[in-house]
Design a protein around this motif. Structure first.
Motif, PDB file in Angstrom:
ATOM      1  N   PRO A 137       0.806  -1.218   0.000  1.00  0.00           N
ATOM      2  CA  PRO A 137       0.000   0.000   0.000  1.00  0.00           C
ATOM      3  C   PRO A 137       0.846   1.278   0.000  1.00  0.00           C
ATOM      4  O   PRO A 137       0.375   2.336  -0.423  1.00  0.00           O
ATOM      5  CB  PRO A 137      -0.799  -0.094   1.313  1.00  0.00           C
ATOM      6  CG  PRO A 137      -0.831  -1.530   1.665  1.00  0.00           C
ATOM      7  CD  PRO A 137       0.422  -2.127   1.105  1.00  0.00           C
ATOM      8  N   PRO A 172       0.752   3.104  -7.046  1.00  0.00           N
ATOM      9  CA  PRO A 172       0.322   2.094  -8.023  1.00  0.00           C
ATOM     10  C   PRO A 172       0.428   2.559  -9.476  1.00  0.00           C
ATOM     11  O   PRO A 172       0.121   3.701  -9.788  1.00  0.00           O
ATOM     12  CB  PRO A 172      -1.139   1.845  -7.639  1.00  0.00           C
ATOM     13  CG  PRO A 172      -1.576   3.046  -6.875  1.00  0.00           C
ATOM     14  CD  PRO A 172      -0.364   3.648  -6.258  1.00  0.00           C
ATOM     15  N   GLU A 218      -0.565   1.247 -13.635  1.00  0.00           N
ATOM     16  CA  GLU A 218      -1.662   0.462 -14.198  1.00  0.00           C
ATOM     17  C   GLU A 218      -1.304  -1.024 -14.153  1.00  0.00           C
ATOM     18  O   GLU A 218      -0.179  -1.400 -14.494  1.00  0.00           O
ATOM     19  CB  GLU A 218      -1.989   0.890 -15.627  1.00  0.00           C
ATOM     20  CG  GLU A 218      -3.288   0.250 -16.065  1.00  0.00           C
ATOM     21  CD  GLU A 218      -3.833   0.856 -17.344  1.00  0.00           C
ATOM     22  OE1 GLU A 218      -4.782   1.626 -17.263  1.00  0.00           O
ATOM     23  OE2 GLU A 218      -3.291   0.519 -18.412  1.00  0.00           O
ATOM     24  N   GLY A 219      -2.239  -1.835 -13.737  1.00  0.00           N
ATOM     25  CA  GLY A 219      -2.008  -3.272 -13.640  1.00  0.00           C
ATOM     26  C   GLY A 219      -1.624  -3.707 -12.241  1.00  0.00           C
ATOM     27  O   GLY A 219      -1.682  -4.878 -11.919  1.00  0.00           O
ATOM     28  N   ASP A 220      -1.228  -2.744 -11.411  1.00  0.00           N
ATOM     29  CA  ASP A 220      -0.862  -3.081 -10.038  1.00  0.00           C
ATOM     30  C   ASP A 220      -2.104  -3.334  -9.183  1.00  0.00           C
ATOM     31  O   ASP A 220      -3.152  -2.731  -9.407  1.00  0.00           O
ATOM     32  CB  ASP A 220      -0.081  -1.929  -9.393  1.00  0.00           C
ATOM     33  CG  ASP A 220       1.341  -1.845  -9.920  1.00  0.00           C
ATOM     34  OD1 ASP A 220       1.773  -2.824 -10.582  1.00  0.00           O
ATOM     35  OD2 ASP A 220       1.994  -0.814  -9.703  1.00  0.00           O
ATOM     36  N   ILE A 221      -1.959  -4.214  -8.198  1.00  0.00           N
ATOM     37  CA  ILE A 221      -3.024  -4.430  -7.227  1.00  0.00           C
ATOM     38  C   ILE A 221      -2.441  -4.205  -5.838  1.00  0.00           C
ATOM     39  O   ILE A 221      -1.389  -4.755  -5.497  1.00  0.00           O
ATOM     40  CB  ILE A 221      -3.604  -5.858  -7.343  1.00  0.00           C
ATOM     41  CG1 ILE A 221      -4.279  -6.019  -8.711  1.00  0.00           C
ATOM     42  CG2 ILE A 221      -4.591  -6.136  -6.219  1.00  0.00           C
ATOM     43  CD1 ILE A 221      -4.751  -7.423  -8.999  1.00  0.00           C
ATOM     44  N   ILE A 222      -3.110  -3.356  -5.060  1.00  0.00           N
ATOM     45  CA  ILE A 222      -2.622  -3.054  -3.709  1.00  0.00           C
ATOM     46  C   ILE A 222      -2.862  -4.257  -2.812  1.00  0.00           C
ATOM     47  O   ILE A 222      -3.953  -4.810  -2.770  1.00  0.00           O
ATOM     48  CB  ILE A 222      -3.351  -1.814  -3.140  1.00  0.00           C
ATOM     49  CG1 ILE A 222      -2.964  -0.565  -3.940  1.00  0.00           C
ATOM     50  CG2 ILE A 222      -3.030  -1.628  -1.659  1.00  0.00           C
ATOM     51  CD1 ILE A 222      -3.748   0.672  -3.549  1.00  0.00           C
ATOM     52  N   SER A 273      -3.851  -5.402   0.186  1.00  0.00           N
ATOM     53  CA  SER A 273      -4.496  -5.071   1.470  1.00  0.00           C
ATOM     54  C   SER A 273      -4.847  -6.361   2.203  1.00  0.00           C
ATOM     55  O   SER A 273      -5.003  -6.381   3.415  1.00  0.00           O
ATOM     56  CB  SER A 273      -5.749  -4.226   1.232  1.00  0.00           C
ATOM     57  OG  SER A 273      -6.643  -4.881   0.364  1.00  0.00           O
ATOM     58  N   LYS A 309      -0.189 -18.711 -13.268  1.00  0.00           N
ATOM     59  CA  LYS A 309       0.917 -18.381 -12.365  1.00  0.00           C
ATOM     60  C   LYS A 309       0.638 -18.843 -10.946  1.00  0.00           C
ATOM     61  O   LYS A 309       1.212 -18.347 -10.001  1.00  0.00           O
ATOM     62  CB  LYS A 309       1.161 -16.871 -12.413  1.00  0.00           C
ATOM     63  CG  LYS A 309       1.756 -16.408 -13.731  1.00  0.00           C
ATOM     64  CD  LYS A 309       1.745 -14.893 -13.863  1.00  0.00           C
ATOM     65  CE  LYS A 309       0.381 -14.386 -14.250  1.00  0.00           C
ATOM     66  NZ  LYS A 309       0.276 -12.922 -14.255  1.00  0.00           N
ATOM     67  N   TYR A 339      -9.251 -12.953  -3.850  1.00  0.00           N
ATOM     68  CA  TYR A 339     -10.276 -11.944  -3.646  1.00  0.00           C
ATOM     69  C   TYR A 339     -10.501 -11.743  -2.156  1.00  0.00           C
ATOM     70  O   TYR A 339     -10.523 -12.720  -1.398  1.00  0.00           O
ATOM     71  CB  TYR A 339     -11.583 -12.361  -4.320  1.00  0.00           C
ATOM     72  CG  TYR A 339     -11.652 -12.033  -5.782  1.00  0.00           C
ATOM     73  CD1 TYR A 339     -11.122 -10.832  -6.270  1.00  0.00           C
ATOM     74  CD2 TYR A 339     -12.256 -12.889  -6.681  1.00  0.00           C
ATOM     75  CE1 TYR A 339     -11.200 -10.517  -7.611  1.00  0.00           C
ATOM     76  CE2 TYR A 339     -12.342 -12.580  -8.035  1.00  0.00           C
ATOM     77  CZ  TYR A 339     -11.809 -11.388  -8.500  1.00  0.00           C
ATOM     78  OH  TYR A 339     -11.886 -11.079  -9.811  1.00  0.00           O
TER      79      TYR A 339
END
Lengths: 644, 644
Positions: free
Chosen positions: A192, A196, A198-202, A204, A258, A300
């Motif tokens: 966090p 970020p 584009e394409g990154d996911i934080i 959390s 992956k 998720y």
């Protein structure tokens, strides 16, 4: 192309199957998570006891003033009245005492400050007499050495900390906090704190999972983010397994191109479950590596949360999920088991045990002295008597502020009746063998218990009442007390050796019942089986109870009798051998009595009662009773149906 | 003699009087306990927010694949079927994507891996078409920049930590932990570590009180034992006041010969209450010294516990007693507000908001995507759909595993209907002004809300439905929908400026409704007032909706529309000005609409609804809406009774 490399699940299994498959594997392979450690009592808030805590000292430690006032010898107050006041000398006839001060021989009673009229600096007068032990809290009134203070598998509350310290225990044995390593994986995952692209996911999730672990009473340790690389993930998993009791990976538990986790865990150990028929949360991995659980949670957030809640939390909370507390005060209405008299002037809070009998809440008031720490530990709720009320009658409905979770009360076996230390041990065995069953005992003596059973306020009534005419125990009194419709059965319990407790070495040379008029006695309350036995023995031996000094000094348990006999102020008492043994007193046997459990026949079908019978008939209890001494066994667990 | 020096209470006052006298004093003298501080989000578990938390970034940050599979342009899949498969080229027609991967222009849809047939390393074929945005999570689907994530006065849970981090907040403003100094006093008091002599009393109280403070979310600090000496106690009290927010002395609060505390506190500050008509617990002292609360607790353990619970705990928990969590899972049955279809294959957990309407639990299912963190934050419980069930019908009873305390649900105003950011702000004001009232909003559009009101599943239905024939809002549709027996009233709300949101600077030069067929649109769901407005405008202007690209791409809130317009893939959308402003978009006004609240007339008498009306009519809300912009006010809070 890469599409072919996805590890599609061959099949998924149901949540229940997955849980039982995994937990059975843990059990069969004797995989233990965590262990025990000693914890300073003052730091033990929220920890779970791994063994029961027994008192190492009495509370109070000595006979203590229960009021501010003066202490006197009760005998010199005899005959005092408004018309005939008695003048007392400071230092000779009385001492000034504050609440809690020790009351030493020859003094044996306290007169409240309000009832004393001052004459001058060294003289007062009194206008009424006081009986022996008036306004004095006897040694061990609250906590008696050797008594079980806190059962095993119990979550320590602030009130418990007070009682455990007061009982002389500076350290207690608790389950270790379960250490959980959390490994966030994924090339697209960023912390966090990073900006970020584009394409990154934080990431959390790993912080949420760490907080979930901490909330469950474990210690979560979050590792740095690992890219989707077989070797890197494998190294991190190996490190976490070394450093923690449980390891969680997140995500990569699915069947994407992956998603390496399942292959890594198959290489390192054994994958027990991959894929569960739940939604969301399907791609869960439940594995064991080097004897430690490794769990792959899906990516998720909700899937991760649910899979944590279902599969990981029980592993951590098995040791810690015994929360007795509730955040908001919970108000219920309950039928009061016993009359309570209160003053119009105060709003009064009376500690009470609460149980459910036939779907109705029943509240049994506990010791009302504010000094009693144990009555707080034992209390399920506070019964509120409003200001301007004179109290409540037995059977009346009352407001209770619960101190424990409402749900617990469905799992309680209510027991009201005669006291025996074995009830604490049975409660402890029930609590750890049958996670959900709580045995809640209130001690009101045998007769009080049978009356409660008659009024429908208890499920079990432990009783040892002698029929003076036949010399038989329990059966006749039940026949007399109940009518046909009630249909009462008796679960046979234990034979207890009753006798006279005297100081170690028997310095006064007491031989038997006939010596009793010469010395200082402590009695049990009216209705107690031991009291009935005493009266029977006195009658049989032609002894006038008026000649026994202390016949009116009543305490309510065998252990309290033993504690009194241990002190300087009392020479002997009557009770069971186990209590005498545990306080290191000498014991003169006067008879064997039968301690049984009266119950309504229909309740024998209750699963909780079946468990109770299993426990009292079992070897585990017998071993512990043998250690205590003073019990014998003939028909334990035998049921005599429909006596009346 | 010393007896004369006892400070007998002149009178005692009732618990309620004592509380209100003390708390009024605190309030009138503006005595604040504690304050605010910034806390790292990852360390904020269990802390209480002092301000609402607003999202600083979107989640997802970009249009993202919701499935493993391939991304394509939806238009090239048109016409594909079993008979007429379409062959696609890797790198040109499609890319391989895993869940969470960014979907960039020109790609606008994802086909699941399972639906793709491989031909060779670079070619696949498909046998069905996909609509635009199929299996794509649009930017901001879960969290939209500027949206309120967490209200003020909220206790942070593990789930909240995940959502706050995902929304780009690394630090949040929380109440400081209240520091409480605890001073054990008494010459006869010894530490549990010392060996007791006769007359000694083990100090277990101060450890119990420290644990109680810690349990309440404060920080307890225990000082050493102070003998009964006026000067020594005074010095320790002064030290503790300097170092803590609240000071507790124990005991010496009574009227004994050595009870100095009340005199010391009178010297140092002001004693507001001495002696409360409660039993046990009577000798309580409630004082203020140097603007800080100092409380004398009585010496008996239960008295100390009760007086702490009644007088000290609220001072600490005022800031922290917002426990949303429950220890044991709590199961209730609730009526489901909306049909849910489920698969036979899975046990499904659907997040739901829970409320009580007319004494019955009502569950409104939330967003079912497992990716949605906010739906977890908002959820009150998990609705369980067993394996082998096809789902549940609206109105059917369902099992709910509560995530929050059951007691909370009595204080909830259930609101189901149209979405507006002001509902979050109203909820926040309600939560801190009326400690107990929770506004629980579910967004299903105006029509959905009115239907829920009709079925008795909501108390308030926020609505902005245009009657196309009269151009009037809300009144007519209510008349049509409800029959006489229902007796519905309308609480007038706010005028909202609706219009077209376009990118900053309006690069495409959109002027009005007639330009809309040329560009890429994002729509609201059927039944939303904005959707009705759009359809009305299209009809009025003779525009065929089939010509609008993206007419079928639906999102459920104004903010989600704004987030889409902010992204590269969408050129415009319809919504309120406040949403456009908060995402820094340009805005072309197309009309003013009335956002009102439909309610059953009988519920206007409810205290919670009165508070709601007070809040929407108040200045505090108006100030906040002025800051947002896009609202105007004419008859806010006015009630039109019994419309139908």
């Amino acid at each position: 192309m890469n599409m072919g490399e996805r590890n599609l699940y061959l099949h998924t299994i149901s949540v229940e199957e997955a849980l039982s498959k995994y937990y059975n594997y843990l059990q069969q392979n004797k995989i233990q998570i965590g262990g025990a450690e000693f914890v300073k009592t003052e730091d033990a808030l929220g920890r779970i006891t791994c063994e029961a805590v027994y008192a190492k000292s009495n509370s109070p430690l000595f006979n203590a003033a229960a009021m501010d006032g003066i202490c006197v010898e009760s005998k010199i107050t005899k005959g005092a009245s408004e018309e005939n006041p008695i003048v007392l000398n400071l230092g000779k006839d009385f001492l000034i005492v504050d609440t809690g001060d020790a009351i030493k021989s020859p003094y044996d009673a306290v007169i409240m400050a309000e009832d004393v009229i001052e004459i001058d600096d060294t003289h007062i007068k009194i206008v009424g007499s006081v009986p022996e032990w008036e306004n004095v809290r006897p040694v061990g009134e609250d906590i008696v050495t050797g008594e079980m203070i806190i059962p095993s598998n119990h979550k320590i509350s602030p009130i418990d900390i007070g009682a455990i310290l007061a009982s002389g225990n500076l350290n207690i044995s608790c389950y270790k906090k379960i250490k959980v390593g959390i490994i966030p994986t994924g090339t697209e995952i960023i912390d966090p704190k990073e900006k970020p692209m584009e394409g990154d996911i934080i990431d959390s999730n790993s912080y949420m999972i760490k907080s979930l672990v901490d909330n469950s009473g474990g210690v979560g340790k979050r590792y740095g983010i690992v890219k989707d690389d077989y070797e890197l993930i494998k190294q991190q998993v190996k490190k976490s397994i070394e450093e923690n009791d449980i390891t969680i990976t997140n995500a990569g538990s699915s069947a994407g191109t992956k998603d390496f986790t399942v292959h890594i865990l198959r290489e390192l150990g054994e994958v027990i479950v991959h894929g569960v028929a739940m939604k969301p949360g399907k791609p869960v991995i439940l594995a064991i590596v080097k004897g430690k659980p490794v769990i792959g949670l899906p990516g998720y957030p909700l899937s991760a949360y649910l899979a944590y809640d279902i599969f990981v939390k029980p592993l951590i909370e098995n040791k810690v999920n015994l929360d007795n507390k509730i955040s908001n005060h919970n108000i219920i209405k309950a039928k009061v088991a016993k009359r309570i008299v209160s003053s119009l002037k105060h709003k009064e809070y009376v500690r009470a045990k609460v149980g459910k009998v036939n779907g109705e809440y029943i509240a049994s008031p506990l010791n009302r002295g504010a000094a009693s720490q144990m009555s707080m530990v034992r209390a399920d709720g506070l019964l509120i008597i409003p200001k301007n009320s004179e109290g409540v009658e037995a059977g009346e409905k009352c407001i209770i502020e619960l101190l424990k979770n409402k749900n617990n009360f469905d799992n309680i076996i209510v027991s009201i009746g005669s006291h025996d230390m074995l009830m604490d041990i049975v409660a402890d065995i029930l609590a750890y063998k049958y996670k959900n069953i709580i045995l809640s005992s209130t001690h009101v003596g045998s007769m009080g218990g049978l009356m409660a059973l008659k009024r429908g306020e208890t499920i079990i009534a432990p009783t040892h009442l002698l029929d003076e005419s036949t010399g038989e125990y329990n059966i006749n009194i039940i026949k007399e007390l109940f009518n046909r419709n009630d249909s009462i059965s008796l679960i046979k319990g234990f034979n207890r050796i009753q006798g006279i407790m005297v100081k170690k070495g028997n310095p006064l040379g007491i031989k038997g019942i006939n010596d009793l008029t010469k010395y200082r006695f402590v009695n049990r309350q009216r209705g107690a089986g031991t009291r009935v036995l005493l009266d029977y023995l006195l009658k049989k031996n032609g002894i006038d109870f008026n000649l026994i000094s202390g016949y009116d000094k009543e305490v309510t348990t065998h252990m309290a009798v033993a504690a009194c006999v241990k002190s300087d102020d009392i020479d002997f008492g009557l009770g069971v051998k186990s209590a005498a043994d545990s306080m290191n007193l000498d014991f003169i046997e006067v008879g064997v009595e039968e301690y049984d459990f009266a119950i309504r026949t229909k309740d024998l079908e209750d699963e909780k009662i079946k468990a109770f019978i299993e426990v009292i008939s079992g070897n585990e209890l017998r071993k512990k009773l043998d250690n205590l001494g003073g019990y014998s066994y003939s028909n334990v667990g035998k049921i005599i149906k429909d006596i009346n």
